[in-house]
Write a protein that holds these residues in place. Structure first.
Motif, PDB file in Angstrom:
ATOM      1  N   PHE A 152      46.000  85.523  84.964  1.00  0.00           N
ATOM      2  CA  PHE A 152      47.166  84.775  84.508  1.00  0.00           C
ATOM      3  C   PHE A 152      47.752  84.030  85.699  1.00  0.00           C
ATOM      4  O   PHE A 152      47.757  84.560  86.809  1.00  0.00           O
ATOM      5  CB  PHE A 152      48.248  85.710  83.945  1.00  0.00           C
ATOM      6  N   GLU A 200      46.960  78.469  68.612  1.00  0.00           N
ATOM      7  CA  GLU A 200      48.104  78.757  69.470  1.00  0.00           C
ATOM      8  C   GLU A 200      49.344  77.927  69.141  1.00  0.00           C
ATOM      9  O   GLU A 200      50.278  77.886  69.919  1.00  0.00           O
ATOM     10  CB  GLU A 200      47.716  78.539  70.929  1.00  0.00           C
ATOM     11  N   SER A 218      39.891  81.800  74.739  1.00  0.00           N
ATOM     12  CA  SER A 218      41.267  81.426  74.402  1.00  0.00           C
ATOM     13  C   SER A 218      42.206  82.260  75.258  1.00  0.00           C
ATOM     14  O   SER A 218      41.801  83.236  75.867  1.00  0.00           O
ATOM     15  CB  SER A 218      41.555  81.659  72.917  1.00  0.00           C
ATOM     16  N   SER A 219      43.473  81.869  75.283  1.00  0.00           N
ATOM     17  CA  SER A 219      44.428  82.638  76.077  1.00  0.00           C
ATOM     18  C   SER A 219      44.634  84.033  75.486  1.00  0.00           C
ATOM     19  O   SER A 219      45.007  84.961  76.200  1.00  0.00           O
ATOM     20  CB  SER A 219      45.749  81.889  76.203  1.00  0.00           C
ATOM     21  N   LYS A 247      54.483  81.227  75.338  1.00  0.00           N
ATOM     22  CA  LYS A 247      53.652  81.777  76.416  1.00  0.00           C
ATOM     23  C   LYS A 247      54.520  82.111  77.613  1.00  0.00           C
ATOM     24  O   LYS A 247      55.535  81.466  77.853  1.00  0.00           O
ATOM     25  CB  LYS A 247      52.582  80.780  76.843  1.00  0.00           C
ATOM     26  N   GLY A 291      50.988  81.951  81.013  1.00  0.00           N
ATOM     27  CA  GLY A 291      49.722  81.670  80.342  1.00  0.00           C
ATOM     28  C   GLY A 291      49.308  82.733  79.343  1.00  0.00           C
ATOM     29  O   GLY A 291      48.262  82.630  78.729  1.00  0.00           O
ATOM     30  N   CYS A 292      50.109  83.768  79.182  1.00  0.00           N
ATOM     31  CA  CYS A 292      49.818  84.842  78.233  1.00  0.00           C
ATOM     32  C   CYS A 292      50.559  84.558  76.934  1.00  0.00           C
ATOM     33  O   CYS A 292      51.787  84.407  76.941  1.00  0.00           O
ATOM     34  CB  CYS A 292      50.267  86.188  78.807  1.00  0.00           C
ATOM     35  N   LYS A 343      42.633  86.666  77.200  1.00  0.00           N
ATOM     36  CA  LYS A 343      43.202  87.226  78.433  1.00  0.00           C
ATOM     37  C   LYS A 343      44.030  88.466  78.110  1.00  0.00           C
ATOM     38  O   LYS A 343      43.966  89.472  78.810  1.00  0.00           O
ATOM     39  CB  LYS A 343      44.074  86.188  79.144  1.00  0.00           C
TER      40      LYS A 343
END
Length: 174
Positions: free
Chosen positions: A118, A10, A63-64, A15, A18-19, A67
């Motif tokens: 999120f 990342e 991990s994000s 972001k 949180g996305c 999502k």
């Protein structure tokens, strides 16, 4: 076993709520960075892993990017539900365009499918950034989904449209 996203590094990724705003192989205007056309992007992963991941009721988030993969898997499920009654590619395209015109909810708004997935946006600017990114990924996913949901002759691919009946993570598709 659930298929997870390969986007776990990342560093340098912006972001919103949180996305991760991952790069897309897209010609559609939006906040997503442009990806190399030869590389796999998150939309490719979502479509590739959809038929396996849709069977799972639980999804362990590593991990994000997972999502975002969950969100896109749900969106593909919604899109297939809309395509279910469309017998030609032209009808399917019209249904997908209408789906793309719908308002995209963000976390904290009614209609967002996964409350708690999120975090809530800290500002209106962050909410609009996420809304625009999700809209761009939905439009890109829709375009690519049509190419797998319909055969080159314009008839439905029953091996894809059969998955419209599945519920992903026990969420009922509207």
């Amino acid at each position: 076993m659930v298929y997870h996203s390969s986007f776990i590094d990342e560093e340098g990724i912006t972001k919103a709520c949180g996305c991760p705003l991952l790069p897309l192989k897209s010609h559609i205007k939006g906040p997503a960075p442009v990806s190399n056309q030869e590389r796999t992007d998150i939309v490719d992963e979502a479509i590739t892993f959809f038929r396996a991941n849709v069977f799972f009721r639980n999804f362990d988030i590593k991990s994000s990017a997972d999502k975002l993969l969950i969100y896109l898997t749900f969106y593909i499920n919604v899109a297939l539900k809309r395509l279910e009654g469309c017998r030609t590619l032209a009808e399917g395209t019209k249904a997908i365009i209408n789906l793309g015109l719908e308002k995209v909810p963000v976390p904290g708004e009614s209609g967002f499918p996964f409350p708690g997935l999120f975090p809530l946006p800290h500002s209106q600017k962050e909410a609009e950034l996420l809304r625009n990114y999700l809209k761009q990924t939905r439009e890109e996913t829709s375009g690519r989904l049509l190419s797998v949901a319909y055969r080159p002759n314009g008839t439905p691919n029953k091996w894809w449209l059969a998955f419209a009946k599945r519920k992903f993570m026990n969420v009922i598709v509207p």
